[in-house]
Write a protein that holds these residues in place. Structure first.
Motif, PDB file in Angstrom:
ATOM      1  N   ILE B  95      22.667  32.150  44.366  1.00  6.78           N
ATOM      2  CA  ILE B  95      23.003  33.207  45.315  1.00  6.78           C
ATOM      3  C   ILE B  95      22.796  34.538  44.612  1.00  6.78           C
ATOM      4  CG2 ILE B  95      24.727  33.977  46.998  1.00  6.78           C
ATOM      5  CD1 ILE B  95      24.408  31.000  47.231  1.00  6.78           C
ATOM      6  N   LEU B  97      23.631  38.007  44.248  1.00  5.85           N
ATOM      7  CA  LEU B  97      24.565  39.065  44.654  1.00  5.85           C
ATOM      8  C   LEU B  97      24.175  40.346  43.940  1.00  5.85           C
ATOM      9  CD1 LEU B  97      27.953  37.094  44.329  1.00  5.85           C
ATOM     10  CD2 LEU B  97      26.620  37.460  46.395  1.00  5.85           C
ATOM     11  N   SER B  98      23.908  40.210  42.659  1.00  8.27           N
ATOM     12  CA  SER B  98      23.417  41.334  41.864  1.00  8.27           C
ATOM     13  C   SER B  98      22.476  40.710  40.838  1.00  8.27           C
ATOM     14  CB  SER B  98      24.580  42.036  41.180  1.00  8.27           C
ATOM     15  OG  SER B  98      25.271  41.120  40.351  1.00  8.27           O
ATOM     16  N   THR B 101      23.660  37.697  38.730  1.00  5.18           N
ATOM     17  CA  THR B 101      23.966  36.412  39.353  1.00  5.18           C
ATOM     18  C   THR B 101      22.744  35.508  39.437  1.00  5.18           C
ATOM     19  OG1 THR B 101      23.547  37.137  41.625  1.00  5.18           O
ATOM     20  CG2 THR B 101      25.783  37.464  40.758  1.00  5.18           C
ATOM     21  N   ASN B 336      20.951  44.008  46.161  1.00  6.63           N
ATOM     22  CA  ASN B 336      21.982  44.131  47.197  1.00  6.63           C
ATOM     23  C   ASN B 336      22.198  45.593  47.592  1.00  6.63           C
ATOM     24  OD1 ASN B 336      23.134  44.203  44.484  1.00  6.63           O
ATOM     25  ND2 ASN B 336      25.076  44.568  45.493  1.00  6.63           N
ATOM     26  N   LEU B 342      24.990  41.244  51.235  1.00  3.41           N
ATOM     27  CA  LEU B 342      25.236  41.234  49.800  1.00  3.41           C
ATOM     28  C   LEU B 342      24.447  40.078  49.168  1.00  3.41           C
ATOM     29  CD1 LEU B 342      26.716  42.009  47.203  1.00  3.41           C
ATOM     30  CD2 LEU B 342      28.684  40.699  48.012  1.00  3.41           C
ATOM     31  N   GLY B 343      24.667  38.872  49.678  1.00  2.00           N
ATOM     32  CA  GLY B 343      24.003  37.705  49.115  1.00  2.00           C
ATOM     33  C   GLY B 343      22.547  37.615  49.537  1.00  2.00           C
ATOM     34  N   ARG B 344      21.736  37.011  48.663  1.00  2.00           N
ATOM     35  CA  ARG B 344      20.316  36.856  48.990  1.00  2.00           C
ATOM     36  C   ARG B 344      19.808  35.514  48.490  1.00  2.00           C
ATOM     37  NH1 ARG B 344      16.514  40.010  46.535  1.00  2.00           N
ATOM     38  NH2 ARG B 344      15.964  40.854  48.565  1.00  2.00           N
TER      39      ARG B 344
END
Lengths: 483, 483
Positions: B95, B97-98, B101, B336, B342-344
Motif C-alpha cells: 500500500i 501511503l508515502s 511505505t 499521496n 492517501l493509499g495507492r
C-alpha cells in the motif's frame, strides 16, 4: 529492507543517525534509477529478463506489507480469494462508466454492499432497498471527500453559494488527515475546521460536551455547523468516538454526520464489537475499509449513505455520450454519479469472492484471532516495567512506549522512543510505526497481517526488548563517558 | 447480452420500443438479485460453485469490452503484460501511503512516467529531473480535478479565498463531462464555467478568437480567467483543440492550461501524430490514459505537471503517523501529496511491463493498425450513399450517421439513427455507441479493441448496412400502411 551498505562492524548496533540516513536515502533514491535504463526499450524484451528484474531490483526495494512481521500503520490484507477476484476483474477488464457499460458489475456491487451492511448490522436505511445504499470507493479519503461535498452542496443549495465562509466542520484531533485534505478540496475555510481536543480521560474519543459547546459558540457567532466526522478506531490509537451522544448533537443541529471506521469497522462483524457502532441511526454516511483487515486486496473502501440522492445531486453530470434509456428512466444505479472518477473497476468481485469463499463465521474467527494476538502482545508489554501501555487496546492495535529514564526526561521520552523504533526497524526482523498523541511519541504495534501467528508476536517482542536493552546500555555508557 | 425474453417472431426485426426496454430493464435489474442469495454465507462455499456462478450469472450480464466486436465509447485495453503487472501488484499488495511505505513502488512510477513522457516527446519541464514530473492517477477525471484544485488554490492564495465568485474556467462544448464535475467539486460558480461553442468549421476544435473574446469580456466584467482545459481527441468526435493558438491566450492571461488527451494521447507516441501536441510548451499539465488504448489494464491515467509544488501545496497534509525522516528531509517524492486518495496501488508495474515486453516500436505499430482499420471503415461508410461521415477521422474513431429520408427530416434523422443503433446493438453481433454534436445524433464507431481485425470491421459494416436496410424497408412499409 535489508540493512545494506558498508556499515562498520562496531556501528551495527547503533541506530542510524540522520547523516547516515540522508546518505543511505540518496543512495536508495537513486537505487532504481541506477538499475533501470532511462528510456523505454524500442524492441520487446525477454519475459524472463523482466521477471528477474522484479525479483532482483523491485522486490528488494519494497516494504513487505504481507510479511507476518509487518505491524506498521494498519494492515493491508491480501488473500487468495481477494487475489482471484482481482485477477478476474483485471482479465475481464470491463470499464464501469454507467450501469449499461457493465450491468453485472453494478448489480453485484449493490448486492454485496447489502450483504456487508447486514454483516455489520447497519440500520436498514443504509440498504439499497430504500433511499440509501453502498458503493465501493478506492479509499476512505475518497469516501470522506464525497460525503463532505454532498453535505456542502446540500446546505449551500439552501443558504446560497456565497455562504461558504459560514460553513463549519467538526472532528476530534484524532481524525484522519483525509478530512483536512477533503476540507481543503471542498473550500472549507481553514478557520472553520474545528478540531476538538481529546485526551486520555475520554480514551481519546470526542467529549460530547466539548463538541456541544463548540457548536453553540459557532452558532452564536453566526456560523453554520454542517458536518461532523467521527471515528470508530482512529488512525493513531484506535480510539472510538461516542456515536450516540454526538449523534444527538448533530441531529439537533441538522448536521451531516459521517462515521469513519476504516480500520475498526471490520471488527464490527463480530457481535461483541458491534456496540462500537451503536448510534448509527443518527448517522448520514458510514465508511469502512475491507482492504485493511477483511482480506480484500487493496483497493476496496465501502461507503454507505442513507440518502443516495445527495451524492447524485453533487456528482451527477449525465453527458450525451453516456445517455441510455436505462439510465434516463432511472431504472438503474449509475455509480459514476456517486463518486469522483467516471470509470470504475469491477471491485465488487473480490469482495463477493472473499465473503463466499471464507464465509462470515470464519471471517469473525479471523478478526478475533488478531485481537487475541494483540491482547497477548499487550500482556508482554505490561510484564516489562520499562514500558507502558498508553491507550486501552480495544481492537488489534497496541499503543505503548519505552519509559524515559529517571532524571532524563526533558522531552518525555520522545527521542528515546524514536531511536528505539529506528533501531528495531533497522534489524529488518519486524516493521512497525509510531504516532504522536498529546505530544508523546507512541509506538504503534498493529496486528493484522494474514500470516502473523503467536510466534511472530513473541519474536517481535524479543527484538523490541533487546533493542531497548541496547539503547539503555548505550545511554548509560554515554553518561559514564561524559563524566 | 443476448436478446432474451418472449419476443414474438415477427417482432424480432423491430428495434425494441421503450415499453419493452423498461420491461426488460426491470427484469435485468432483478437479474442478479434473483440469482444470488440476499446475505453472505455463514460457512465457506465451494470454489467450483463460485466459479460456476461467475460463468453462468456474472459473465452473461457483462458488456464485453474485450470483444473484437466492441466499438463503443473508447477502447479499454487489456493485455497479457498489463494483466501480469496487475497480478504482481495485487499479489504483493503493498500500500503506497508515502515513499517509505514502499520505496520501489514510488521510484518505479517516477522512472516509468519519465519513459512515457519521452515516448510522447513531452517538453523537458514535465520530467522528474526538474520541477515537474508525472504521476499515475486512477482516471482522467481525477487528473483534471487535481490540477483544477491546484490552479484554484494557487490563484486564491494570491487574491484571497473570498474571491471564489470571480474565478472563471474555460473549455469548448466538446470537453469531457469530468470538467463540469471537477468545477462542481472545486466550488467554481456555475455562471463562471465558460463553454465555448464549436462547430464543423473548426472541426469541433476551439476557435481561438472566440476564446480570446470570452476572456476579454470576463476581464472587463471584473472576473478572473484562471483555468483552461483543452482536449486532444474529444470524447464525442476525437476533435483537437489548437494548442499553440490557445496556449498564447492562456500565457498572456496567466491562466493554468491543462490538456486532456485521455484517448488520443496514445497515438502521439507515433511521430506522425505528435504534431497534435505541438504547443505543450504553453501547458501546465497534461494527461492521457494508457488504460484506454495503450494496452494497460484499467486503471492507469498518466498526469504530468511542470510545477509539482502546486500539487503538493494543495494536497499535502503531513500527519504525524506518516512522518519519517526521508519525507521530512524532502529527499523523496510522496505521491499521496499529488492526489486525492492517501493509499495507492503499485500501478506503475503494469505500465513498466507493457513498455518492456512490447517495446515502443511494436506499440506504435499497434496504434497505426487501429487507425488504419478505422480508415478502412470510413471508406466503407463513404461507399454507401445512405450514410455520411460527420467529422474527419483523425485517429481511430469514425463518426457517421444514416441520412434522413427525403421529406422526412423533422428531427434531422435523430430518431432514425437512434433506432438504427438500438437495432444493431440488439443483434448482439457488435456494440457501439452514439453522441450528440450540434444537435445531431451521431454514431460513434471506435476501433481499438486488442483483438479487432479487418474481418471484424467488414462484418460490423455488413450488420450496420443490413439493419439500415431493414429500418428503411419498415419505414416504407409503414408509410404504405398509413395510406
Amino acid at each position: 529492507m535489508s540493512n545494506g551498505g558498508n556499515v562498520r562492524e562496531n556501528d551495527t548496533l547503533k541506530p542510524m543517525d540522520s547523516k547516515q540516513l540522508r546518505e543511505y536515502g540518496h543512495r536508495m533514491l537513486d537505487y532504481l534509477k541506477d538499475l533501470l535504463p532511462d528510456a523505454a526499450p524500442e524492441q520487446p524484451e525477454n519475459f524472463q529478463h523482466v521477471l528477474d528484474d522484479i525479483t532482483k531490483k523491485i522486490i528488494p526495494g519494497l516494504t513487505h506489507w504481507q510479511s507476518p512481521n509487518f505491524f506498521g500503520y494498519y494492515p493491508g490484507n491480501s488473500s487468495i480469494a481477494g487475489f482471484l477476484g482481482e485477477m478476474i476483474c483485471s482479465g475481464l477488464n470491463v470499464i464501469g462508466l454507467s450501469w449499461i457499460t457493465s450491468p453485472a458489475s453494478t448489480e453485484l456491487e449493490v448486492i454485496v454492499l447489502d450483504w456487508l451492511a447486514k454483516l455489520l448490522n447497519l440500520p436498514d436505511q443504509f440498504l439499497s432497498t430504500g433511499h440509501g445504499g453502498g458503493i465501493i470507493q478506492g479509499t476512505a479519503s475518497e469516501a470522506i471527500l464525497v460525503v463532505l461535498l454532498a453535505a456542502r452542496d446540500k446546505i449551500l443549495e439552501r443558504i446560497g453559494r456565497n455562504s461558504m465562509d459560514k460553513l463549519v466542520v467538526y472532528s476530534s484531533d484524532q481524525v484522519h488527515s483525509s478530512l483536512k485534505k477533503a476540507c481543503q478540496i471542498a473550500g472549507i475555510y481553514n478557520d472553520n475546521f474545528r478540531i476538538i481536543k481529546t485526551d486520555a480521560s475520554s480514551g481519546y474519543g470526542i467529549d460530547p460536551l466539548n463538541l456541544d459547546q463548540a457548536v453553540h459558540v459557532d452558532i452564536e457567532a453566526g456560523l453554520i455547523p454542517f458536518f461532523l466526522c467521527a471515528t470508530v478506531g482512529t488512525t493513531s490509537s484506535a480510539s472510538v468516538d461516542p456515536l450516540v451522544k454526538i449523534g444527538k448533537i448533530t441531529e439537533e443541529n441538522a448536521m451531516w454526520f459521517h462515521v469513519d471506521a476504516a480500520y475498526a469497522g471490520s471488527a464490527c462483524i463480530c457481535p461483541e464489537y458491534r456496540h462500537y457502532l451503536d448510534g448509527l441511526e443518527y448517522v448520514d454516511s458510514f465508511c469502512m475499509n475491507p482492504h485493511k483487515w477483511l482480506l480484500i486486496n487493496f483497493d476496496c473502501s465501502t461507503l454507505w449513505v442513507k440518502e443516495r440522492s445527495a451524492l447524485v445531486n453533487s456528482f451527477g453530470t449525465n453527458p450525451d455520450y453516456l445517455k441510455n434509456k436505462m439510465s434516463q428512466q432511472k431504472n438503474v444505479v449509475d455509480f459514476n454519479d456517486w463518486q469522483i472518477p467516471l470509470g470504475r473497476r469491477f471491485r465488487s468481485l473480490k469482495l463477493w469472492m472473499v465473503l463466499r469463499l471464507y464465509g462470515a463465521d470464519k471471517l469473525r474467527g479471523y478478526i478475533r484471532n488478531h485481537i487475541n494476538l494483540a491482547k497477548q502482545f499487550e500482556q508482554l508489554v505490561r510484564s516489562d516495567s520499562r514500558f507502558e501501555i498508553v491507550c486501552p487496546t480495544l481492537f488489534s492495535l497496541v499503543c505503548f512506549r519505552f519509559l524515559p529514564y529517571n532524571n532524563d526526561n526533558d522531552d518525555d521520552g520522545y527521542e528515546l522512543n524514536s531511536q528505539l523504533l529506528d533501531a528495531i526497524n533497522s534489524t529488518g526482523q519486524l516493521f512497525f510505526t509510531h504516532t504522536i498523541i498529546s505530544d508523546k511519541y507512541i509506538l504503534r504495534f498493529a496486528v493484522g497481517a494474514v500470516l502473523t501467528e503467536e510466534r511472530h508476536i513473541r519474536e517481535a517482542w524479543k527484538v523490541i526488548q533487546n533493542q531497548a536493552t541496547i539503547i539503555s546500555n548505550n545511554h548509560i555508557l554515554s553518561k559514564i563517558n561524559l563524566k
